[in-house]
Design a protein around this motif. Structure first.
Motif, PDB file in Angstrom:
ATOM      1  N   GLY A   1       0.610  -1.094  -0.369  1.00 49.56           N
ATOM      2  CA  GLY A   1       0.138   0.202   0.166  1.00 49.56           C
ATOM      3  C   GLY A   1       0.351   1.318  -0.362  1.00 49.56           C
ATOM      4  O   GLY A   1       0.319   2.601  -0.069  1.00 49.56           O
ATOM      5  N   ASN A   2       1.608   1.367   0.225  1.00 50.93           N
ATOM      6  CA  ASN A   2       2.813   2.198   0.190  1.00 50.93           C
ATOM      7  C   ASN A   2       4.369   2.699  -0.087  1.00 50.93           C
ATOM      8  O   ASN A   2       5.412   1.764   0.484  1.00 50.93           O
ATOM      9  CB  ASN A   2       3.600   2.481   1.649  1.00 50.93           C
ATOM     10  CG  ASN A   2       4.365   3.879   1.990  1.00 50.93           C
ATOM     11  OD1 ASN A   2       4.356   4.135   0.882  1.00 50.93           O
ATOM     12  ND2 ASN A   2       4.670   4.243   2.908  1.00 50.93           N
ATOM     13  N   SER A   3       4.298   2.071  -1.944  1.00 50.20           N
ATOM     14  CA  SER A   3       5.266   1.924  -2.915  1.00 50.20           C
ATOM     15  C   SER A   3       6.244   3.099  -2.927  1.00 50.20           C
ATOM     16  O   SER A   3       8.011   2.907  -2.493  1.00 50.20           O
ATOM     17  CB  SER A   3       4.967   2.335  -4.457  1.00 50.20           C
ATOM     18  OG  SER A   3       4.367   3.678  -4.540  1.00 50.20           O
TER      19      SER A   3
ATOM     20  N   LEU B   1      12.413  -1.181  -1.643  1.00 52.76           N
ATOM     21  CA  LEU B   1      12.816  -2.117  -3.392  1.00 52.76           C
ATOM     22  C   LEU B   1      12.665  -0.260  -4.708  1.00 52.76           C
ATOM     23  O   LEU B   1      13.132  -0.842  -5.284  1.00 52.76           O
ATOM     24  CB  LEU B   1      11.348  -3.007  -3.566  1.00 52.76           C
ATOM     25  CG  LEU B   1      11.337  -3.614  -4.848  1.00 52.76           C
ATOM     26  CD1 LEU B   1      12.323  -3.726  -5.281  1.00 52.76           C
ATOM     27  CD2 LEU B   1      10.219  -4.477  -5.536  1.00 52.76           C
ATOM     28  N   ILE B   2      11.193   0.040  -4.339  1.00 51.17           N
ATOM     29  CA  ILE B   2      10.971   1.209  -5.597  1.00 51.17           C
ATOM     30  C   ILE B   2      11.867   2.492  -5.027  1.00 51.17           C
ATOM     31  O   ILE B   2      12.827   2.711  -6.193  1.00 51.17           O
ATOM     32  CB  ILE B   2       9.852   2.329  -5.165  1.00 51.17           C
ATOM     33  CG1 ILE B   2       8.787   0.731  -4.943  1.00 51.17           C
ATOM     34  CG2 ILE B   2       9.467   3.271  -6.050  1.00 51.17           C
ATOM     35  CD1 ILE B   2       8.328   0.186  -6.290  1.00 51.17           C
ATOM     36  N   LYS B   3      13.040   2.892  -3.899  1.00 51.01           N
ATOM     37  CA  LYS B   3      13.700   3.328  -4.354  1.00 51.01           C
ATOM     38  C   LYS B   3      15.397   2.924  -4.508  1.00 51.01           C
ATOM     39  O   LYS B   3      15.740   3.908  -4.888  1.00 51.01           O
ATOM     40  CB  LYS B   3      14.301   3.635  -2.348  1.00 51.01           C
ATOM     41  CG  LYS B   3      12.980   4.420  -0.750  1.00 51.01           C
ATOM     42  CD  LYS B   3      13.201   4.639  -0.146  1.00 51.01           C
ATOM     43  CE  LYS B   3      12.307   5.311   0.597  1.00 51.01           C
ATOM     44  NZ  LYS B   3      12.441   5.479   1.781  1.00 51.01           N
TER      45      LYS B   3
ATOM     46  N   PHE C   1      22.469  -2.387  -9.889  1.00 52.31           N
ATOM     47  CA  PHE C   1      23.220  -3.789 -11.139  1.00 52.31           C
ATOM     48  C   PHE C   1      21.980  -3.885 -12.154  1.00 52.31           C
ATOM     49  O   PHE C   1      22.950  -3.874 -13.517  1.00 52.31           O
ATOM     50  CB  PHE C   1      23.279  -5.109 -10.356  1.00 52.31           C
ATOM     51  CG  PHE C   1      24.578  -4.587  -9.119  1.00 52.31           C
ATOM     52  CD1 PHE C   1      26.217  -3.520  -9.423  1.00 52.31           C
ATOM     53  CD2 PHE C   1      24.371  -4.424  -7.684  1.00 52.31           C
ATOM     54  CE1 PHE C   1      26.876  -3.040  -8.811  1.00 52.31           C
ATOM     55  CE2 PHE C   1      24.907  -3.997  -6.439  1.00 52.31           C
ATOM     56  CZ  PHE C   1      26.327  -3.580  -6.577  1.00 52.31           C
ATOM     57  N   ALA C   2      21.239  -3.910 -11.950  1.00 54.26           N
ATOM     58  CA  ALA C   2      20.016  -4.329 -12.707  1.00 54.26           C
ATOM     59  C   ALA C   2      18.933  -2.746 -12.335  1.00 54.26           C
ATOM     60  O   ALA C   2      18.150  -3.466 -11.765  1.00 54.26           O
ATOM     61  CB  ALA C   2      19.364  -5.284 -13.030  1.00 54.26           C
ATOM     62  N   ASN C   3      18.667  -2.566 -13.955  1.00 61.97           N
ATOM     63  CA  ASN C   3      17.801  -1.284 -13.324  1.00 61.97           C
ATOM     64  C   ASN C   3      15.594  -2.111 -14.353  1.00 61.97           C
ATOM     65  O   ASN C   3      16.123  -2.591 -15.279  1.00 61.97           O
ATOM     66  CB  ASN C   3      17.703  -0.116 -13.998  1.00 61.97           C
ATOM     67  CG  ASN C   3      18.612   0.263 -12.521  1.00 61.97           C
ATOM     68  OD1 ASN C   3      20.102   0.782 -12.887  1.00 61.97           O
ATOM     69  ND2 ASN C   3      17.771   1.364 -11.411  1.00 61.97           N
ATOM     70  N   LEU C   4      15.149  -1.859 -13.200  1.00 62.19           N
ATOM     71  CA  LEU C   4      13.638  -2.045 -14.070  1.00 62.19           C
ATOM     72  C   LEU C   4      12.863  -0.722 -15.754  1.00 62.19           C
ATOM     73  O   LEU C   4      13.773   0.462 -14.631  1.00 62.19           O
ATOM     74  CB  LEU C   4      12.578  -2.132 -13.736  1.00 62.19           C
ATOM     75  CG  LEU C   4      12.927  -3.792 -12.481  1.00 62.19           C
ATOM     76  CD1 LEU C   4      11.408  -3.092 -11.453  1.00 62.19           C
ATOM     77  CD2 LEU C   4      12.366  -4.931 -12.959  1.00 62.19           C
TER      78      LEU C   4
ATOM     79  N   LEU D   1       9.126  -0.452 -13.678  1.00 53.22           N
ATOM     80  CA  LEU D   1       9.133   0.287 -12.336  1.00 53.22           C
ATOM     81  C   LEU D   1       7.487   0.432 -12.051  1.00 53.22           C
ATOM     82  O   LEU D   1       6.981   0.549 -10.978  1.00 53.22           O
ATOM     83  CB  LEU D   1      10.080   1.034 -12.176  1.00 53.22           C
ATOM     84  CG  LEU D   1       9.801   1.798 -11.100  1.00 53.22           C
ATOM     85  CD1 LEU D   1      10.001   1.205 -10.217  1.00 53.22           C
ATOM     86  CD2 LEU D   1      11.190   2.684 -11.317  1.00 53.22           C
ATOM     87  N   GLU D   2       7.448   1.561 -12.908  1.00 53.31           N
ATOM     88  CA  GLU D   2       5.714   1.807 -12.816  1.00 53.31           C
ATOM     89  C   GLU D   2       4.440   0.512 -12.297  1.00 53.31           C
ATOM     90  O   GLU D   2       3.815   0.726 -11.210  1.00 53.31           O
ATOM     91  CB  GLU D   2       4.539   2.568 -14.380  1.00 53.31           C
ATOM     92  CG  GLU D   2       5.378   3.912 -14.409  1.00 53.31           C
ATOM     93  CD  GLU D   2       5.441   4.693 -12.935  1.00 53.31           C
ATOM     94  OE1 GLU D   2       4.500   4.622 -12.074  1.00 53.31           O
ATOM     95  OE2 GLU D   2       6.196   5.406 -12.467  1.00 53.31           O
TER      96      GLU D   2
END
Length: 567
Positions: free
Chosen positions: A529-531, A536-538, A545-548, A553-554
């Protein structure tokens, strides 16, 4: 004659044993005379000892040593005397005992009994020589190496290779037990089946717990049961640094060095190719070699007449320098050139590191002595003349589980897939265009003659070790609120599970819903309820090393904000 000798002995006796009533000075004079004789003998002895240990004596008096003396004078040890390496720093009695080897050498030299080429056969252990000045345990800093190469085209465009050499070393208790000098801080023994120690079928590693691990070259048919323990050698400095003072460089290396330092003008067309060609040819005599090299002037006069007319001085200087290279690397009388004394540093012109790290030396579990390139140095970066900036990659991330397989380098081209793009650029993978991490000409543009990548027996063993890709479900089309099972799990499997899967780097396992919600060793990474408050989102919002991808990410944010539903 008898009377003369008798008279001489009588006079000497009277001099050294004067009559009791003789003047006092006649008693003092014999003592002074003996003192002077003793002092003269001592001085001559010291001078003789030091001269016989000097580079001048070793390099010029002995007719067998001109080749070694020539390259010694150009080496990093040109100010180190011969006996410091060949006898070692020790007490005078020990040095005198070791120097008795010179009696045999003098006998062979006087009666011309040497068989050429001559090779050192009675060197002292490195701990008595090299390690009297160098302390391998303290070598802990990486160092940058720059290698400049010239191609064989008319346009002499240099290519520069940059790499970090992981000198390493030190003791594990100091947090430094890594890198190349690990071999010195830890006990490693090997058996060499040839005089030059270029073929090493057996290696023994002494582990911290007192056990040992044996590695055998599977292509050698060596039977460890037949090993004579007395023939085992303990690895030390000279096992690799065997030509640090007496190196006979290969023609291509000599030409690259001369062109890089502009001792030879690199703008002369074909000069690298022609220099390597004339240096590599075999001649009947030294003079014939020098004449053949001088013939390069005719080549330029014939095929580059206009250039020859306006650059005659540069061409003549280049020819003179190539002749110098020849006289410093080829000694026909002693049957010595760059092929007779292989250099164990590196792995291109001679086996060197690949004597053991060739991928063929396997233990009882069929694990190889690790062959990864970045075990000893960073992955090389190639820069051409048009590259204003060279970006040197330094690996700092978590090593994936697949990369920790001791046979990884022999396997990696067989398991290349889309997951490699999580960490690496992969354009022209396996090529030499230098457009990506996987198209490195320094790696794929060389022929590694001494590595065992394609050894038949090794291929049979590695075939069974090829990992079976785990089936991953494709993310389902979004229909309503996203769920872990339908949308997020498959996304994590394709992008994150290489590190945060079974190996659970930092304690985080994103391959399962339970693992994702449990979080890492530092706490939860997902707050349902709090991205915005989820670690993980931060982390994914910054460089990782591996970005979405932004859309991916959205999707994860939407899943968390909707309650992080499992299914």
């Amino acid at each position: 004659m008898k009377n003369v000798l008798t008279n001489l002995l009588r006079r000497l006796k009277a001099f050294f044993y004067p009559a009791p009533d003789s003047p006092r000075w006649m008693f003092v004079l014999p003592i002074l005379t003996l003192g002077m004789i003793g002092l003269l003998a001592l001085s001559l002895g010291i001078y003789g000892w030091e001269y016989s240990n000097s580079p001048q004596f070793c390099g010029t008096t002995c007719h067998t040593m001109p080749p070694q003396n020539t390259v010694y004078l150009k080496s990093p040890h040109a100010n180190v005397t011969c006996e410091e390496c060949h006898i070692g720093r020790a007490s005078l009695p020990d040095q005198m005992m070791r120097k008795t080897q010179g009696i045999k050498e003098a006998y062979y030299m006087i009666f011309h009994l040497y068989e050429y080429p001559i090779r050192a056969s009675a060197l002292q252990p490195a701990r008595d020589t090299c390690e009297k000045c160098h302390q391998p345990e303290t070598f802990s800093d990486d160092s940058l190496r720059t290698i400049t190469k010239f191609d064989n085209q008319s346009d002499q465009s240099p290519e520069t290779i940059y790499l970090l050499l992981k000198t390493g070393g030190g003791a594990k208790r100091e947090g430094l037990g890594r890198g190349i000098h690990w071999h010195i801080a830890n006990q490693v023994e090997y058996f060499a089946s040839d005089e030059l120690e270029q073929e090493i079928p057996y290696v023994r590693i002494h582990n911290e717990d007192g056990t040992t691990t044996e590695y055998i070259d599977i292509e050698s048919n060596f039977d460890a049961a037949t090993l004579d323990e007395s023939q085992l050698q303990e690895m030390d400095c000279v096992s690799c640094h065997n030509r640090v003072t007496h190196e006979f460089k290969y023609p291509a290396e000599s030409m690259n060095d001369a062109l890089a330092r502009k001792i030879i003008d690199p703008t002369i067309p074909d000069i690298h190719a022609k220099g390597v060609e004339v240096l590599s040819n075999v001649y009947d005599s030294q003079q014939a070699g020098l004449i053949a090299i001088a013939g390069l002037e005719n080549y330029y006069q014939t095929y580059y007449s206009d250039y020859y007319q306006s650059n005659l001085t540069a061409i003549k200087q280049a020819i003179t320098q190539i002749q110098t290279i020849y006289t410093e690397s080829v000694f026909l009388e002693q049957k010595i050139d760059w092929t007779t004394h292989p250099n164990n540093l590196g792995h291109i012109n001679s086996p060197g590191c690949f004597r053991c790290h060739d991928g063929n030396h396997l233990n009882a579990s069929d694990h190889a002595i690790r062959l990864e390139c970045n075990l000893c140095h960073a992955v090389p970066v190639v820069a051409g003349s048009a590259d204003f900036v060279a970006n040197l990659e330094i690996s700092r991330g978590i090593e994936p589980e697949s990369h920790r397989n001791p046979n990884w380098i022999s396997l990696h081209n067989q398991v290349f897939d889309a997951t490699c793009t999580n960490c690496h650029t992969t354009e022209d993978a396996g090529g030499t265009s230098n457009t990506s991490f996987c198209s490195n000409s320094a790696c794929h543009g060389n022929v590694y003659t001494y590595a065992g990548f394609d050894a038949p027996k090794l291929r049979e063993i590695l075939q069974a070790q090829l990992p079976t890709p785990e089936p991953t479900a494709a993310p389902a089309p979004l229909n309503g609120e996203p769920t872990f099972e339908a949308n997020i799990g498959p996304l994590f499997a394709s992008k994150c599970s290489l590190c945060h899967g079974k190996s659970a780097s930092a304690g985080l396992n994103l391959s399962t819903f339970v693992g994702a919600m449990q979080g890492s060793s530092n706490g939860p990474v997902i707050v349902a309820g709090n991205s915005a408050g989820s670690q993980l989102i931060k982390t994914q919002s910054e460089k990782h090393f591996a970005n979405l991808a932004p859309t991916e990410l959205e999707l994860v944010k939407q899943w968390i904000d909707s309650g992080a539903i499992e299914k």
